[in-house]
Enzyme design. Sequence first.
Site: not given
Ligand code: BG6
Length: 467
Positions: A173, A362
């Site tokens: 990101e 993701e």
């Molecule tokens: C993304 C990141 O922004 O979102 C991850 O690359 C992160 O590291 C994921 O865990 C979800 O966000 P969160 O805050 O719910 O863990």
Amino acid sequence: MNGKFPQDFLWGGAVAANQVEGAYLTDGKGLSTSDLQPQGIFGAITPRKPGDSGIKDVAIDFYHRYPQDIALFAEMGFKCLRTSIAWARIFPQGDEETPNEAGLAFYDRLFDEMAKYGIQPLITLSHYEMPYGLTQKYGGWGSRATIGFFERYARTVFERYKHKVKHWLTFNEINMSLHAPFTGVGLPEDSDRGAIYQAIHHQLVASAKAVKACHQLVPGGKIGNMLLGGILYPLSCRPEDLLETQRQNRDWLFFGDVQARGAYPAYMRRFFREHGIQLEITAEDRQALRETIDFISFSYYMSGCVTTDAAQNRTARANILNMVPNPHLASSEWGWQIDPVGLRYLLNLLYDRYQKPLFIVENGLGAKDRVEADGSIDDGYRIEYLNDHLVQVAEAIDDGVEVMGYTSWGPIDLVSASKAEMSKRYGFIYVDRDDAGNGSLERKRKKSFYWYRDVIHSNGNCLKPKG
Ligand code: BG6
């Protein structure tokens, strides 16, 4: 959903070193910037004193329990697992001449374990962390010197794992540094915009140098970038809203433009001029940037809206970004707006813009899960979320978009990035640990575990289109 996914589609899951490994000082690892954020990336930056502890210090103890976890991923049929290398395991302070052998050996063991089951690694070089030493001694990515330290690290791991890892990503990101500068580029949170963009420039050059090194050192290797896919829509069809939406989408597409096209896009000239930003960009930097990525990867959790109407401009925090809520969408328990169709739109937008293969690295639903008296966990809401997003991925493939794979976020519960919570769970596999760090760390299969296994085994054919 018959026959939409290609036969070699890389189904799997994604985690990050600092959110799963724990063992934060084991085998010679140095402190990383993530270790200074025990409350997550929106918490205070806390210098560590002897006796301090944080939830990520143990996380889910993946460092020691990975054989069991990989076996569970294999049971679901994973073709691919995305994780990151903790840079501070390899170069504990960041500026050493030689790497830490014990750190390198850990990832050898991990990749060998994955190979036993035919699970391909997809490895992020830097996922929201860097050696803390580099921020103390050099000011993180604010310094040009960090480019060289990163290149040394990248070349070290490419050389070491070139026969085990064929898919790589540079910075997780990369666009989030604009919103969380310490996490992204190791700068103080109150840094001014000019300093942040200069640090980002150094990181973009370092990313391009890593791309070149990967092409030189890893036979058959492919390397991508990684964007937070924070797609925005105009709240209304007022032309001003549309224009402002384009401007805000360029805030993050800028990173992809540099990494995929090999030069700064024209629209940034005006942006820098109007914000009084003068970057130091050398001729050598421009040359380095010309080495472009092989594929685009991105995270996708939600979409948001943009308005120029001050009365309607209430924003909801959505992960790292602040977005105006879309009245047509529902939200998760954490206020993230759920928009499966937005994923199809985003895939088409990125493919139109770059004509490079795309990898969704993701996507997932953070939710509170309940363990029933009989030990079962019925996470139907997670199944629904993932099903609806994957249906849209299939549609995008049908639209002609080249999609390499899909790694859902957090296939095993892990520590959340934003607030360092365990209770925000994404997994198919439950981990017995609470926000205070209590629990046995035992793993349990949730209902979604069996569902995802069936999705992979049927190559997506069992997905259910809505209504
Ligand atoms: C993304 C990141 O922004 O979102 C991850 O690359 C992160 O590291 C994921 O865990 C979800 O966000 P969160 O805050 O719910 O863990």
